[in-house]
Design an enzyme around this catalytic site. Structure first.
Site, PDB file in Angstrom:
ATOM      1  N   SER A 203       0.876  -1.176   0.000  1.00 25.48           N
ATOM      2  CA  SER A 203       0.000   0.000   0.000  1.00 25.48           C
ATOM      3  C   SER A 203       0.910   1.222   0.000  1.00 25.48           C
ATOM      4  CB  SER A 203      -0.863  -0.013   1.261  1.00 25.48           C
ATOM      5  OG  SER A 203      -1.459   1.245   1.461  1.00 25.48           O
TER       6      SER A 203
ATOM      7  N   TYR B 239      -1.629  -0.835  10.283  1.00 27.13           N
ATOM      8  CA  TYR B 239      -1.788  -1.177   8.857  1.00 27.13           C
ATOM      9  C   TYR B 239      -0.581  -0.674   8.066  1.00 27.13           C
ATOM     10  CZ  TYR B 239      -3.751  -1.318   4.116  1.00 27.13           C
ATOM     11  OH  TYR B 239      -3.955  -1.564   2.780  1.00 27.13           O
TER      12      TYR B 239
HETATM   13  P1  NDP Z   1     -11.361  -6.312   1.059  1.00 28.79           P
HETATM   14  O1  NDP Z   1     -11.548  -6.027   2.506  1.00 28.79           O
HETATM   15  O2  NDP Z   1     -12.394  -5.873   0.105  1.00 28.79           O
HETATM   16  O3  NDP Z   1     -11.039  -7.845   0.818  1.00 28.79           O
HETATM   17  C1  NDP Z   1     -10.128  -8.503   1.644  1.00 28.79           C
HETATM   18  C2  NDP Z   1     -10.272  -9.981   1.481  1.00 28.79           C
HETATM   19  O4  NDP Z   1      -9.476 -10.608   2.490  1.00 28.79           O
HETATM   20  C3  NDP Z   1     -11.708 -10.457   1.696  1.00 28.79           C
HETATM   21  O5  NDP Z   1     -11.970 -11.527   0.844  1.00 28.79           O
HETATM   22  C4  NDP Z   1     -11.694 -10.881   3.137  1.00 28.79           C
HETATM   23  O6  NDP Z   1     -12.662 -11.834   3.485  1.00 28.79           O
HETATM   24  C5  NDP Z   1     -10.299 -11.480   3.243  1.00 28.79           C
HETATM   25  N1  NDP Z   1      -9.932 -11.564   4.634  1.00 28.79           N
HETATM   26  C6  NDP Z   1     -10.013 -10.583   5.569  1.00 28.79           C
HETATM   27  N2  NDP Z   1      -9.691 -11.075   6.766  1.00 28.79           N
HETATM   28  C7  NDP Z   1      -9.406 -12.379   6.587  1.00 28.79           C
HETATM   29  C8  NDP Z   1      -9.014 -13.425   7.452  1.00 28.79           C
HETATM   30  N3  NDP Z   1      -8.877 -13.221   8.757  1.00 28.79           N
HETATM   31  N4  NDP Z   1      -8.795 -14.656   6.942  1.00 28.79           N
HETATM   32  C9  NDP Z   1      -8.980 -14.891   5.638  1.00 28.79           C
HETATM   33  N5  NDP Z   1      -9.346 -13.953   4.746  1.00 28.79           N
HETATM   34  C10 NDP Z   1      -9.562 -12.709   5.233  1.00 28.79           C
HETATM   35  O7  NDP Z   1      -9.957  -5.608   0.729  1.00 28.79           O
HETATM   36  P2  NDP Z   1      -9.306  -5.174  -0.667  1.00 28.79           P
HETATM   37  O8  NDP Z   1      -9.739  -6.075  -1.751  1.00 28.79           O
HETATM   38  O9  NDP Z   1      -9.451  -3.711  -0.795  1.00 28.79           O
HETATM   39  O10 NDP Z   1      -7.771  -5.415  -0.312  1.00 28.79           O
HETATM   40  C11 NDP Z   1      -6.982  -6.421  -0.900  1.00 28.79           C
HETATM   41  C12 NDP Z   1      -5.531  -6.079  -0.635  1.00 28.79           C
HETATM   42  O11 NDP Z   1      -5.187  -4.834  -1.271  1.00 28.79           O
HETATM   43  C13 NDP Z   1      -5.200  -5.887   0.849  1.00 28.79           C
HETATM   44  O12 NDP Z   1      -3.927  -6.428   1.092  1.00 28.79           O
HETATM   45  C14 NDP Z   1      -5.169  -4.382   1.018  1.00 28.79           C
HETATM   46  O13 NDP Z   1      -4.357  -3.985   2.096  1.00 28.79           O
HETATM   47  C15 NDP Z   1      -4.602  -3.956  -0.321  1.00 28.79           C
HETATM   48  N6  NDP Z   1      -4.871  -2.571  -0.708  1.00 28.79           N
HETATM   49  C16 NDP Z   1      -6.140  -2.175  -1.071  1.00 28.79           C
HETATM   50  C17 NDP Z   1      -6.390  -0.884  -1.488  1.00 28.79           C
HETATM   51  C18 NDP Z   1      -7.747  -0.416  -1.904  1.00 28.79           C
HETATM   52  O14 NDP Z   1      -7.894   0.769  -2.241  1.00 28.79           O
HETATM   53  N7  NDP Z   1      -8.764  -1.253  -1.921  1.00 28.79           N
HETATM   54  C19 NDP Z   1      -5.301   0.105  -1.567  1.00 28.79           C
HETATM   55  C20 NDP Z   1      -4.016  -0.401  -1.136  1.00 28.79           C
HETATM   56  C21 NDP Z   1      -3.826  -1.698  -0.740  1.00 28.79           C
HETATM   57  P3  NDP Z   1     -14.113 -11.355   3.991  1.00 28.79           P
HETATM   58  O15 NDP Z   1     -14.797 -10.864   2.764  1.00 28.79           O
HETATM   59  O16 NDP Z   1     -14.690 -12.571   4.595  1.00 28.79           O
HETATM   60  O17 NDP Z   1     -13.866 -10.239   4.983  1.00 28.79           O
END
Ligand code: NDP
Length: 246
Positions: free
Chosen positions: A153, A166
């Site tokens: 990020s 984070y």
């Molecule tokens: P979301 O919160 O939309 O999705 C995250 C995913 O991870 C979901 O499928 C979620 O499952 C899963 N997850 C969360 N906690 C757990 C857990 N304890 N065990 C297993 N799975 C888990 O996030 P994003 O798609 O936005 O983020 C994806 C990546 O991109 C992350 O690493 C984030 O830090 C990074 N990122 C995102 C940005 C953005 O603007 N969106 C910007 C910069 C970085 P569930 O749906 O069940 O919660």
């Protein structure tokens, strides 16, 4: 968006594991890998969401995926060993892993950041990818050209007020990528890189910026070109780099 057009068969017969594959960017990446020929191992904590991704992949006639329900926030080395054993028994190797699942934690100053949230964020965002990678390395070595992709990020590259654990976890992620990449360099056929997705329309983004207009953001599907590039053979020469998806 990252400028890359993937050939239709880019990932034909590849085995690729994606964490957090049930929603957001992880779902879009998993779908794009399946569309380009990969058998995707969908790892996540929510069975319902993983089932929905599974059904969409099947309905499109792409390779049948595998679902692994695992809460990465409290997963142990034993859980990851079992997962690696399952992949080894089923496929004998792993061509790629996308460490995507993360949690945002709380947006508060470090001075008042609670210890429990700190532990949760560091475990899910740093310790789990470390333990999972360690368990999967022998399988990645069995692939012709294994690819490990971490998710960073912009706050992991330069710390920012109120982003707490984070931001710190993402800085650790960038360093884990560099450390592992350097260790693999010239020793194995595994490459290790990092993606900073940039502002993307997902639940996590909405949580971080509740007042923002989501229509102004890139969709997860729009940022998949870089995710494809780093899993396919066109990126074989890349190791130890941090890329921006947009
Ligand atoms: P979301 O919160 O939309 O999705 C995250 C995913 O991870 C979901 O499928 C979620 O499952 C899963 N997850 C969360 N906690 C757990 C857990 N304890 N065990 C297993 N799975 C888990 O996030 P994003 O798609 O936005 O983020 C994806 C990546 O991109 C992350 O690493 C984030 O830090 C990074 N990122 C995102 C940005 C953005 O603007 N969106 C910007 C910069 C970085 P569930 O749906 O069940 O919660």
């Amino acid at each position: 968006m990252y400028d890359y057009t993937a050939p239709a068969n880019l990932l034909k017969d590849r085995i690729i594991l994606v964490t957090g594959a049930g929603d957001g960017i992880g779902k879009a990446a998993a779908m794009s890998y399946a569309k380009h020929g990969a058998t995707v191992i969908l790892v996540g904590r929510g069975r319902k969401k993983l089932d929905a991704v599974y059904d969409e992949i099947e309905a499109n006639g792409w390779p049948q995926p595998v679902i692994v329900s695992l809460n990465l926030a409290d997963a142990t080395a034993e859980n990851f060993k079992e997962l690696a054993n399952m992949i080894g028994a089923e496929f004998g190797r792993l061509d790629g892993v996308l460490h995507n699942a993360s949690t945002l934690g709380k947006r508060t100053p470090l001075a008042s950041y609670d210890d429990e949230t700190w532990q949760e964020v560091m475990h899910l965002n740093v310790t789990s990818p470390f333990m999972l990678t360690k368990a999967l390395l022998p399988l990645l070595e069995e692939a012709d050209n294994g690819s490990v992709v971490f998710t960073s990020s912009s706050v992991g590259r330069k710390g920012r007020a109120f982003w707490g654990a984070y931001a710190i976890s993402k800085a650790a992620t960038e360093n884990m990528m560099e450390t592992l990449a350097d260790e693999q360099d010239g020793v194995t056929n595994i490459r290790v890189n990092c993606i900073n997705p940039g502002a993307t329309r997902t639940n996590m983004r909405m949580k971080a910026y509740p007042g923002e207009d989501p229509d102004k953001l890139a969709t997860p599907e729009q940022i998949t070109p870089l995710y494809l590039y780093l899993m396919g053979d066109d990126s074989i020469a890349m190791n130890g780099k941090s890329f921006d998806a947009q």
